[in-house]
Write a protein that holds these residues in place. Structure first.
Motif, mmCIF file in Angstrom:
data_model
loop_
_atom_site.group_PDB
_atom_site.id
_atom_site.type_symbol
_atom_site.label_atom_id
_atom_site.label_comp_id
_atom_site.label_asym_id
_atom_site.label_seq_id
_atom_site.Cartn_x
_atom_site.Cartn_y
_atom_site.Cartn_z
ATOM 1 N N GLU A 185 0.830 -1.202 0.000
ATOM 2 C CA GLU A 185 0.000 0.000 0.000
ATOM 3 C C GLU A 185 0.869 1.259 0.000
ATOM 4 N N SER A 188 -1.208 4.665 0.094
ATOM 5 C CA SER A 188 -2.451 4.837 0.851
ATOM 6 C C SER A 188 -2.373 5.946 1.884
ATOM 7 N N SER A 217 -2.783 -3.529 -2.485
ATOM 8 C CA SER A 217 -3.587 -2.328 -2.371
ATOM 9 C C SER A 217 -5.039 -2.699 -2.132
ATOM 10 N N ASP A 219 -7.100 -0.287 -3.248
ATOM 11 C CA ASP A 219 -7.647 0.716 -4.146
ATOM 12 C C ASP A 219 -7.595 0.198 -5.579
ATOM 13 N N VAL A 263 -16.402 1.218 -5.799
ATOM 14 C CA VAL A 263 -15.548 2.332 -6.209
ATOM 15 C C VAL A 263 -16.439 3.500 -6.622
#
Lengths: 337, 296
Positions: A185, A188, A217, A219, A263
């Motif tokens: 990450e 982040s 991640s 994301d 998302v």
């Protein structure tokens, strides 16, 4: 999957990580928490594998076990075709320089008592590269490569911003020219504006030095930008594993779809919101009898709770795409927006 | 305009490399009590180190009539119940008290860091065993235990120092362990481990330097408590009879406290001022080393 394939920087097969718990179960065996359960992946040299999943899914643990910073309870790890998982303590310490890590928190990942240059030098010292002139040359080169000025070499970590600190962390990870870099990450904890800079830096460094990344991640946007291949992890197991294009074109697993639906996007504002997941996550200290996602899956059948699905090639997908879902064929690949 | 120019100038300049220790020093200097205490302690140390050379009267020799009040007949601090020079006793006793305090504190820091570092780093069985041993020493009545040691091994300076050191290391062990438990989980330690650092390097070169600030504060305070401890033992007559120490002067004159109070109050004051200075310095170090209080 070829165990000794030297085109791959890292080949991990059937990796498991179990943490011992207090007490014993009904059968009298020691209770343990299976944080990573039978996970396999291979990363071709010069490419990026992304592992996505929610907090507690075991993605960091899997990566740390692959780097042998967390003991694994089963499986094999091959680094550059060498059996990294079987090295003894002394050999492991010498081999450690070949796997480096870029951490999430740029504030706790740099030793506050060392100057920036010393932080970058540290891995070289442990790796036995004691030629001072050579060290200085590498430090200068890396400072330039990550976009830091030479006069910043003598500063201490607290004198840098978060993004600059992350650049020092990246320079440190590169200093021993590792075969594999684990990015845990890495953006982040950074501002959105700085995130893009660091991600682009990581991409350009990959081209420059032919780096191999294991990118962790939560994301999906970041993963889409960074990774060639994507693995979706849930409660210690891979749910879906596919090339980036195939994954984002047609995510097959209900969990992957739920992640993508979560998302936020501007186009989706007018569309009806997909239902949020409810239900409880399974207790990993108990043996799992079925699909770990069954308790939250909108498509779950009784079979899903009684039979563990295995990763299998998805039907009709282009290229490499594997799913662990009993109902993959019933619900069909989704066209994702 | 001027302001703007100034800003761009300072922006383009790289901040000077400022060592973390300099920041600590600045904070410490900002603490007035700690600075005054440092000056006083420095004077006491200088007096103890050089005093006996500049004022060579033997502290055990009977030089004048007993109980000569301070300031009379050329005796600045007077004489005690045997007619011995109080000033000489104070200077020579300071040497002994300060040495015992320093050596005993160093000893307990060494034992404490060893125990705490191993327990906090390795955890598990090592931690259990080491911390149970620490607790054992913690629950011993300290004065009684050190008296037993002195009674068993004789009242020499070395034994007294060891006795004081042995009963006061537990606090350092607990602080060190707590710091190690916190720091070993930080990512820069994982980074060093991932780069191939051995456990020994991780403990001594990576974690310990970052764990030092609270240990330094505790060590400073311990010098003070070790001096008090030695004074207590000496007062009870359990210190080396062949050397003068502040506690011993108080102990030997205690019978005459009502007739000649100065023979007890002067060494008492010396202990008080020294220990107070050390405590204030410890407090100042604590503020200077505690990052939560440090201004950004």
């Amino acid at each position: 999957m070829a165990g000794q394939d030297s085109d791959h920087a890292l080949v991990v097969e059937n990796l498991s990580v179990a943490y011992p718990l207090k007490g014993r179960d009904r059968a009298g065996a020691r209770r343990r928490l299976l944080a990573v359960d039978d996970v396999s992946f291979a990363i071709p040299r010069g490419t990026t594998l992304g592992i996505v999943g929610e907090s507690g899914s075991g993605k960091t643990t899997a990566a740390m076990a692959a780097a042998r910073l967390v003991p694994h309870s089963g499986g094999t790890i091959h680094l550059d075709g060498e059996d990294f998982g079987a090295l003894d303590a002394a050999a492991l310490r010498r081999a450690r320089q070949r796997v480096q890590i870029i951490f999430q928190d740029p504030y706790s990942s740099l030793n506050p008592r060392l100057r920036a240059a010393e932080i970058v030098r540290e891995p070289m010292l442990y790796a036995g590269r004691t030629d001072r002139a050579e060290q200085e040359r590498i430090i200068d080169e890396l400072f330039e490569a990550v976009g830091l000025r030479p006069e910043q070499k003598s500063l201490f970590p607290h004198q840098f911003s978060g993004g600059q600190r992350q650049r020092i962390g990246i320079a440190r990870a590169l200093s021993t020219r590792p075969s594999l870099i684990i990015c845990d990450e890495p953006v982040s904890a950074l501002d959105v504006a700085v995130q893009a800079q660091i991600l682009n830096l990581l991409k350009s460094l990959q081209r420059q030095f032919d780096l191999t990344y294991l990118f962790i991640s939560h994301d999906l946007g970041v993963v889409q930008h960074m990774c060639d291949e994507i693995a979706v992890m849930y409660m210690g197991k891979f749910m879906e594993q596919a090339s980036r294009d195939s994954f984002f074109a047609a995510p097959g697993h209900p969990y992957s779809r739920a992640l993508l639906d979560a998302v936020p996007s501007i186009e989706a504002v007018d569309r009806p919101r997909p239902p949020l997941l409810d239900g409880a996550v399974p207790d990993l200290s108990e043996p799992q009898t079925g699909c770990r996602f069954a308790s939250r899956c909108p498509h779950a059948l009784p079979r899903c709770e009684n039979e563990v699905p295995v990763l299998a090639d998805a039907t009709g997908a282009e290229g490499h795409h594997r799913l662990a879902c009993h109902r993959a064929d019933d619900i069909g690949p989704a066209a994702s927006g | 305009m001027a302001v703007q120019r100034q800003m761009t100038e300072s922006d383009s300049q790289t901040p000077r490399a400022q060592h973390p220790l300099r920041e600590v020093l600045q904070m410490f200097v900002g603490n007035r009590a700690a600075v005054v205490a440092s000056v006083i302690l420095l004077m006491i140390v200088l007096a103890a180190v050089f005093g006996p050379m500049l004022y060579p009267t033997d502290p055990f020799e009977m030089v004048w009539a007993p109980f000569t009040p301070p300031g009379t007949d050329g005796f600045i601090l007077g004489t005690d119940y045997l007619g011995r020079d109080m000033l000489s006793g104070l200077l020579n006793g300071g040497r002994v008290s300060l040495t015992i305090g320093l050596v005993a504190a160093l000893m307990s820091v060494f034992i404490g860091i060893s125990f705490g570092a191993l327990a906090g780093f390795y955890r598990g069985v090592v931690e259990e065993v080491l911390m149970r041993i620490t607790e054992f020493f913690q629950v011993l009545p300290t004065l009684l235990f050190s008296m037993v040691i002195v009674a068993l091994f004789g009242a020499s300076l070395t034994v007294v120092t060891i006795a004081v050191g042995i009963v006061s290391w537990t606090a350092v062990a607990r602080i060190t362990r707590a710091e190690f438990l916190r720091i070993r989980e930080l990512e820069y330690v994982t980074a060093s481990r991932a780069a191939g650092a051995s456990n020994m390097v991780l403990m001594t070169r990576v974690i310990l330097p970052n764990a030092l600030p609270p240990i330094i504060v505790q060590a400073a305070l311990m010098v003070g408590s070790a001096i008090l401890f030695e004074a207590g033992l000496a007062f009870l007559g359990l210190s080396d009879p062949n050397v003068v120490s502040w506690g011993q002067i108080i102990g030997s004159n205690r019978t005459y406290i009502l007739d000649a109070g100065f023979t007890v109050t002067i060494p008492g004051l010396a202990i008080f001022v020294t220990v107070l200075s050390i405590s204030l310095i410890g407090d100042g170090l604590n503020d200077a080393l505690n990052p939560k209080l440090r201004r950004r």
